[in-house]
Write a protein that holds these residues in place. Sequence first.
Motif, PDB file in Angstrom:
ATOM      1  N   ASP A   1       5.190  -6.041  -6.154  1.00 52.97           N
ATOM      2  CA  ASP A   1       5.293  -7.496  -5.993  1.00 52.97           C
ATOM      3  C   ASP A   1       6.660  -7.885  -5.424  1.00 52.97           C
ATOM      4  OD1 ASP A   1       2.768  -8.239  -6.872  1.00 52.97           O
ATOM      5  OD2 ASP A   1       3.397  -8.605  -8.939  1.00 52.97           O
ATOM      6  N   GLU A   2       7.716  -7.255  -5.964  1.00 51.80           N
ATOM      7  CA  GLU A   2       9.081  -7.561  -5.484  1.00 51.80           C
ATOM      8  C   GLU A   2       9.195  -7.241  -3.996  1.00 51.80           C
ATOM      9  OE1 GLU A   2      11.417  -9.100  -6.972  1.00 51.80           O
ATOM     10  OE2 GLU A   2      11.347  -8.728  -9.134  1.00 51.80           O
ATOM     11  N   ILE A   3       8.566  -6.155  -3.599  1.00 50.16           N
ATOM     12  CA  ILE A   3       8.584  -5.778  -2.178  1.00 50.16           C
ATOM     13  C   ILE A   3       7.812  -6.832  -1.369  1.00 50.16           C
ATOM     14  CG2 ILE A   3       7.758  -4.026  -0.516  1.00 50.16           C
ATOM     15  CD1 ILE A   3       8.363  -1.949  -2.845  1.00 50.16           C
ATOM     16  N   GLY A   4       6.670  -7.279  -1.925  1.00 47.44           N
ATOM     17  CA  GLY A   4       5.887  -8.336  -1.276  1.00 47.44           C
ATOM     18  C   GLY A   4       6.723  -9.598  -1.099  1.00 47.44           C
ATOM     19  N   ILE A   5       7.487  -9.954  -2.134  1.00 51.47           N
ATOM     20  CA  ILE A   5       8.328 -11.169  -2.077  1.00 51.47           C
ATOM     21  C   ILE A   5       9.357 -11.055  -0.950  1.00 51.47           C
ATOM     22  CG2 ILE A   5      10.097 -12.486  -3.329  1.00 51.47           C
ATOM     23  CD1 ILE A   5       8.492 -11.805  -5.931  1.00 51.47           C
ATOM     24  N   LEU A   6       9.946  -9.855  -0.830  1.00 52.40           N
ATOM     25  CA  LEU A   6      10.944  -9.651   0.237  1.00 52.40           C
ATOM     26  C   LEU A   6      10.312  -9.879   1.615  1.00 52.40           C
ATOM     27  CD1 LEU A   6      12.864  -6.503  -1.064  1.00 52.40           C
ATOM     28  CD2 LEU A   6      13.752  -8.833  -0.844  1.00 52.40           C
TER      29      LEU A   6
ATOM     30  N   ASP B   1       0.837  -1.212   0.000  1.00 55.39           N
ATOM     31  CA  ASP B   1       0.000   0.000   0.000  1.00 55.39           C
ATOM     32  C   ASP B   1       0.866   1.254   0.000  1.00 55.39           C
ATOM     33  OD1 ASP B   1      -2.264  -1.479  -0.014  1.00 55.39           O
ATOM     34  OD2 ASP B   1      -2.713  -1.265   2.129  1.00 55.39           O
ATOM     35  N   ALA B   2       1.921   1.229   0.835  1.00 57.96           N
ATOM     36  CA  ALA B   2       2.812   2.400   0.905  1.00 57.96           C
ATOM     37  C   ALA B   2       3.505   2.611  -0.444  1.00 57.96           C
ATOM     38  CB  ALA B   2       3.842   2.205   2.018  1.00 57.96           C
ATOM     39  N   ALA B   3       3.893   1.505  -1.104  1.00 58.06           N
ATOM     40  CA  ALA B   3       4.556   1.593  -2.415  1.00 58.06           C
ATOM     41  C   ALA B   3       3.606   2.234  -3.431  1.00 58.06           C
ATOM     42  CB  ALA B   3       4.979   0.203  -2.878  1.00 58.06           C
ATOM     43  N   ARG B   4       2.345   1.806  -3.397  1.00 59.58           N
ATOM     44  CA  ARG B   4       1.351   2.375  -4.337  1.00 59.58           C
ATOM     45  C   ARG B   4       1.165   3.864  -4.114  1.00 59.58           C
ATOM     46  NH1 ARG B   4      -2.509  -2.254  -3.717  1.00 59.58           N
ATOM     47  NH2 ARG B   4      -1.742  -3.704  -5.285  1.00 59.58           N
TER      48      ARG B   4
END
Length: 234
Positions: free
Chosen positions: A66-71, A53-56
């Motif tokens: 997605d990459e942030i989610g994977i981390l 959410d913060a990235a968006r």
Amino acid sequence: MKKVVISLGGSILIPSLEKNKIQLYVPVLREIASRHQLFIVVGGGGEARRYIDAARRLGIDEGTADEIGILITRLNATMLVAAMGDDAYPRVAESHAEAKKFAEHKKCVIMGGITPGQTTDAVAAVLAERVQADVFINVTSVDGIYSADPKKDKRAVRYDHLTPRQLIGIVGKAQLVAGLNTVLDIIAARVVERSGIPLVVLDGTDPENLRAALLSGTYTGTVVSRKKTQPLPL
Ligand code: UTP
């Protein structure tokens, strides 16, 4: 010794860092790992959603989110690896090939996400296919697959059994965005269809549910399989 792949939803294991259920899950996972070759794919949970959410809000694209989610899934997996101590292989697998390799040590293997554009359910479905698992268990916050979201629609009915085709019909309507929150994503459903490995979707709000399902076969959930059989207990 049977092979068991569990997709352990982040919303179950780590709904938030403060409310994590790692301590409650570890004894159950240890017991399963003492009887079977266990693979666990850990989701991102509330913390992944917060980051996404913060990235968006920063205007960051979905693929990077997605990459942030994977981390975050890997961070959660790292916590579980450490909490499992000697019962888990001491590193988070970063690919399916690595997970297979780590399993040669006969310890529980833990991983998070790997590829943007999907969820850890899809990672787990492919892992189940690659290791030829006896069963693929999706531990989530609802007690099976419903005709509609039971949290939003009171008329939703739970299915005891679905064929993989029927599953695709149900999950195929969901949209693919980072942080997606459906019971299973379409990629996972398609892999379940092609592999033919039985899938059990069950409620993991209480870890005892998972123990009971695996060890005595008592649970409420949905079985997805080509033929109407009962894959649990092992
Ligand atoms: P998940 O959606 O798998 O975790 O990953 P979750 O939300 O905690 O799982 P459930 O809903 O409880 O079962 C979080 C996010 O990380 C990205 C996606 O954006 C996903 O929504 N992700 C994860 C990937 O892009 N690829 C992966 O392989 C895994």
